[in-house]
Design a protein around this motif. Sequence first.
Motif, mmCIF file in Angstrom:
data_model
loop_
_atom_site.group_PDB
_atom_site.id
_atom_site.type_symbol
_atom_site.label_atom_id
_atom_site.label_comp_id
_atom_site.label_asym_id
_atom_site.label_seq_id
_atom_site.Cartn_x
_atom_site.Cartn_y
_atom_site.Cartn_z
ATOM 1 N N GLY A 1 -7.906 -17.317 -2.314
ATOM 2 C CA GLY A 1 -7.183 -16.148 -2.790
ATOM 3 C C GLY A 1 -8.098 -14.973 -3.051
ATOM 4 N N ALA A 2 -9.282 -15.250 -3.588
ATOM 5 C CA ALA A 2 -10.252 -14.187 -3.838
ATOM 6 C C ALA A 2 -10.757 -13.594 -2.527
ATOM 7 C CB ALA A 2 -11.412 -14.724 -4.671
ATOM 8 N N LEU A 3 -11.006 -14.457 -1.530
ATOM 9 C CA LEU A 3 -11.498 -13.991 -0.226
ATOM 10 C C LEU A 3 -10.454 -13.151 0.502
ATOM 11 C CD1 LEU A 3 -13.319 -17.189 1.131
ATOM 12 C CD2 LEU A 3 -14.360 -15.127 0.161
ATOM 13 N N ILE A 4 -9.179 -13.400 0.210
ATOM 14 C CA ILE A 4 -8.097 -12.655 0.856
ATOM 15 C C ILE A 4 -7.814 -11.350 0.128
ATOM 16 C CG2 ILE A 4 -5.588 -12.656 1.275
ATOM 17 C CD1 ILE A 4 -5.865 -15.686 1.830
ATOM 18 N N SER A 5 -7.730 -11.410 -1.186
ATOM 19 C CA SER A 5 -7.215 -10.275 -1.950
ATOM 20 C C SER A 5 -8.154 -9.074 -1.979
ATOM 21 C CB SER A 5 -6.882 -10.714 -3.381
ATOM 22 O OG SER A 5 -8.033 -11.222 -4.035
ATOM 23 N N VAL A 6 -9.448 -9.297 -2.106
ATOM 24 C CA VAL A 6 -10.369 -8.161 -2.232
ATOM 25 C C VAL A 6 -10.405 -7.315 -0.959
ATOM 26 C CG1 VAL A 6 -12.759 -7.465 -2.622
ATOM 27 C CG2 VAL A 6 -11.757 -9.316 -3.998
ATOM 28 N N PRO A 7 -10.704 -7.890 0.222
ATOM 29 C CA PRO A 7 -10.672 -7.059 1.438
ATOM 30 C C PRO A 7 -9.262 -6.600 1.791
ATOM 31 C CG PRO A 7 -10.988 -9.366 2.017
ATOM 32 C CD PRO A 7 -11.120 -9.272 0.531
ATOM 33 N N GLY A 8 -8.247 -7.439 1.483
ATOM 34 C CA GLY A 8 -6.871 -7.041 1.761
ATOM 35 C C GLY A 8 -6.468 -5.817 0.967
ATOM 36 N N LEU A 9 -6.899 -5.760 -0.292
ATOM 37 C CA LEU A 9 -6.620 -4.599 -1.142
ATOM 38 C C LEU A 9 -7.185 -3.328 -0.522
ATOM 39 C CD1 LEU A 9 -5.888 -3.083 -3.752
ATOM 40 C CD2 LEU A 9 -8.020 -3.958 -4.734
ATOM 41 N N LEU A 10 -8.430 -3.374 -0.124
ATOM 42 C CA LEU A 10 -9.068 -2.195 0.474
ATOM 43 C C LEU A 10 -8.345 -1.758 1.744
ATOM 44 C CD1 LEU A 10 -12.840 -3.176 0.000
ATOM 45 C CD2 LEU A 10 -11.460 -1.623 -1.406
ATOM 46 N N ALA A 11 -7.919 -2.731 2.549
ATOM 47 C CA ALA A 11 -7.230 -2.409 3.801
ATOM 48 C C ALA A 11 -5.870 -1.772 3.539
ATOM 49 C CB ALA A 11 -7.074 -3.675 4.646
ATOM 50 N N HIS B 1 12.869 4.078 1.478
ATOM 51 C CA HIS B 1 13.007 2.712 1.973
ATOM 52 C C HIS B 1 11.902 2.347 2.964
ATOM 53 C CE1 HIS B 1 15.218 -0.978 2.668
ATOM 54 N NE2 HIS B 1 15.241 -0.753 3.967
ATOM 55 N N ALA B 2 11.392 3.345 3.679
ATOM 56 C CA ALA B 2 10.397 3.080 4.720
ATOM 57 C C ALA B 2 9.081 2.551 4.172
ATOM 58 C CB ALA B 2 10.141 4.359 5.526
ATOM 59 N N VAL B 3 8.811 2.776 2.864
ATOM 60 C CA VAL B 3 7.515 2.356 2.320
ATOM 61 C C VAL B 3 7.634 1.337 1.188
ATOM 62 C CG1 VAL B 3 6.385 4.533 2.951
ATOM 63 C CG2 VAL B 3 7.436 4.291 0.685
ATOM 64 N N THR B 4 8.862 0.979 0.779
ATOM 65 C CA THR B 4 8.992 0.078 -0.371
ATOM 66 C C THR B 4 8.382 -1.298 -0.113
ATOM 67 O OG1 THR B 4 11.244 -0.413 0.396
ATOM 68 C CG2 THR B 4 11.005 1.167 -1.408
ATOM 69 N N MET B 5 8.579 -1.855 1.082
ATOM 70 C CA MET B 5 8.029 -3.178 1.378
ATOM 71 C C MET B 5 6.510 -3.112 1.490
ATOM 72 S SD MET B 5 9.062 -6.242 1.608
ATOM 73 C CE MET B 5 8.503 -7.864 2.143
ATOM 74 N N HIS B 6 5.996 -2.049 2.098
ATOM 75 C CA HIS B 6 4.544 -1.875 2.184
ATOM 76 C C HIS B 6 3.929 -1.794 0.781
ATOM 77 C CE1 HIS B 6 6.010 -0.467 6.105
ATOM 78 N NE2 HIS B 6 4.810 -0.721 6.592
ATOM 79 N N LEU B 7 4.584 -1.038 -0.092
ATOM 80 C CA LEU B 7 4.108 -0.900 -1.469
ATOM 81 C C LEU B 7 4.149 -2.229 -2.211
ATOM 82 C CD1 LEU B 7 5.607 2.447 -2.804
ATOM 83 C CD2 LEU B 7 3.202 1.783 -2.888
ATOM 84 N N ALA B 8 5.220 -2.991 -2.003
ATOM 85 C CA ALA B 8 5.354 -4.279 -2.679
ATOM 86 C C ALA B 8 4.238 -5.227 -2.271
ATOM 87 C CB ALA B 8 6.720 -4.894 -2.361
ATOM 88 N N ILE B 9 3.933 -5.281 -0.979
ATOM 89 C CA ILE B 9 2.892 -6.189 -0.492
ATOM 90 C C ILE B 9 1.514 -5.710 -0.930
ATOM 91 C CG2 ILE B 9 1.784 -7.153 1.563
ATOM 92 C CD1 ILE B 9 4.491 -7.048 2.956
ATOM 93 N N GLY B 10 1.249 -4.404 -0.771
ATOM 94 C CA GLY B 10 -0.050 -3.865 -1.161
ATOM 95 C C GLY B 10 -0.314 -4.014 -2.651
ATOM 96 N N SER B 11 0.700 -3.751 -3.466
ATOM 97 C CA SER B 11 0.545 -3.890 -4.918
ATOM 98 C C SER B 11 0.377 -5.352 -5.308
ATOM 99 C CB SER B 11 1.764 -3.295 -5.636
ATOM 100 O OG SER B 11 1.908 -1.919 -5.329
ATOM 101 N N SER B 12 1.076 -6.237 -4.609
ATOM 102 C CA SER B 12 0.930 -7.671 -4.867
ATOM 103 C C SER B 12 -0.501 -8.128 -4.590
ATOM 104 C CB SER B 12 1.913 -8.455 -3.991
ATOM 105 O OG SER B 12 1.682 -9.842 -4.099
ATOM 106 N N ILE B 13 -1.051 -7.673 -3.470
ATOM 107 C CA ILE B 13 -2.436 -8.021 -3.131
ATOM 108 C C ILE B 13 -3.378 -7.538 -4.233
ATOM 109 C CG2 ILE B 13 -4.349 -7.429 -1.595
ATOM 110 C CD1 ILE B 13 -2.694 -9.485 -0.298
ATOM 111 N N ALA B 14 -3.131 -6.332 -4.751
ATOM 112 C CA ALA B 14 -3.986 -5.790 -5.816
ATOM 113 C C ALA B 14 -3.900 -6.639 -7.076
ATOM 114 C CB ALA B 14 -3.580 -4.343 -6.126
ATOM 115 N N ILE B 15 -2.704 -7.099 -7.413
ATOM 116 C CA ILE B 15 -2.525 -7.934 -8.602
ATOM 117 C C ILE B 15 -3.210 -9.280 -8.430
ATOM 118 C CG2 ILE B 15 -0.801 -9.125 -10.017
ATOM 119 C CD1 ILE B 15 1.127 -6.807 -9.288
ATOM 120 N N ILE B 16 -3.227 -9.780 -7.195
ATOM 121 C CA ILE B 16 -3.821 -11.087 -6.914
ATOM 122 C C ILE B 16 -5.330 -11.091 -7.150
ATOM 123 C CG2 ILE B 16 -4.367 -12.679 -5.017
ATOM 124 C CD1 ILE B 16 -1.560 -12.085 -3.933
#
Length: 274
Positions: free
Chosen positions: A194-204, A53-68
């Motif tokens: 969205g492109a300016l957010i998702s690419v660096p956000g994914l790496l972070a 449970h401690a990482v499910t929300m982090h995974l959801a957000i990080g994976s969402s950023i990658a899909i974006i």
Amino acid sequence: MTSLADAHLLTLVPPLIAAALVAGFLAGLFGIGGGAIYVPVLYQTFEGLGIPHAVTMHLAIGSSIAIIVPTSLRSLMAHWKKGAVDRKLLKEWVVAVPLGAVAGALVAAAASSGELRAIFAVLAFLLGLKLILGRITFMLGTDLPGLAGRSIAGFAIGVLSALMGIGGGVLNNTFMTLYGRPMIQAVATSAGVGALISVPGLLAYIVGGWGEAGLPPVSLGYVSVLAVLLVAPVSILVVPLGASLAHRLTRRQLELGFGCFLLIVAARFAYSLI
């Protein structure tokens, strides 16, 4: 453990594909990356897989950023061809927005699952309420503020979007229309945001979650590669349909539907905190 997780993932393929179709269409229609849909769906998926449970929300957000990443780039290309993108604003935001996205991702990596769900619930409620109320009738000005004001706005959009795992479309649409820009230009420009957010956000998110305990198989930090490979291709296929419709039809009914969806998601996350 790995085979069990894969088996559970296969049972959730249909709802993930359905979410991908809707999110990809909305990416083109509203200039958003679909994260407001991906995050709650992925969160439930990871919870169902028995991931800690401690990482499910982090995974959801990080994976969402990658899909974006691919959906935002595809949406930007579709709107760019129609000449509706504010290229000057995107050039001015080429530093401020990515910096905000990285800052937001780093804050998310340091936050607990409960804190992230609370942040998502509050922001989803505000965005959903805004969509239901409709287009804002008053304006803060007849044109965008000066460079300093635009930079601050871009940074804030980047931070909030990275915290939610979204492409910033609703936030940028609100900002631009408050300063008298046409909605269709705001929608088209949001694809670039969205492109300016998702690419660096994914790496972070990859760096922020690297080596974290409890992550599922085939993960890069807080990014589930399996989920991304399943959802991203389906979303890309329908982005041009949304972009085409954005230039021809009213969005009021879709705004109401998406707004109600966000309010339901906000209530769901708020309930999970009780």
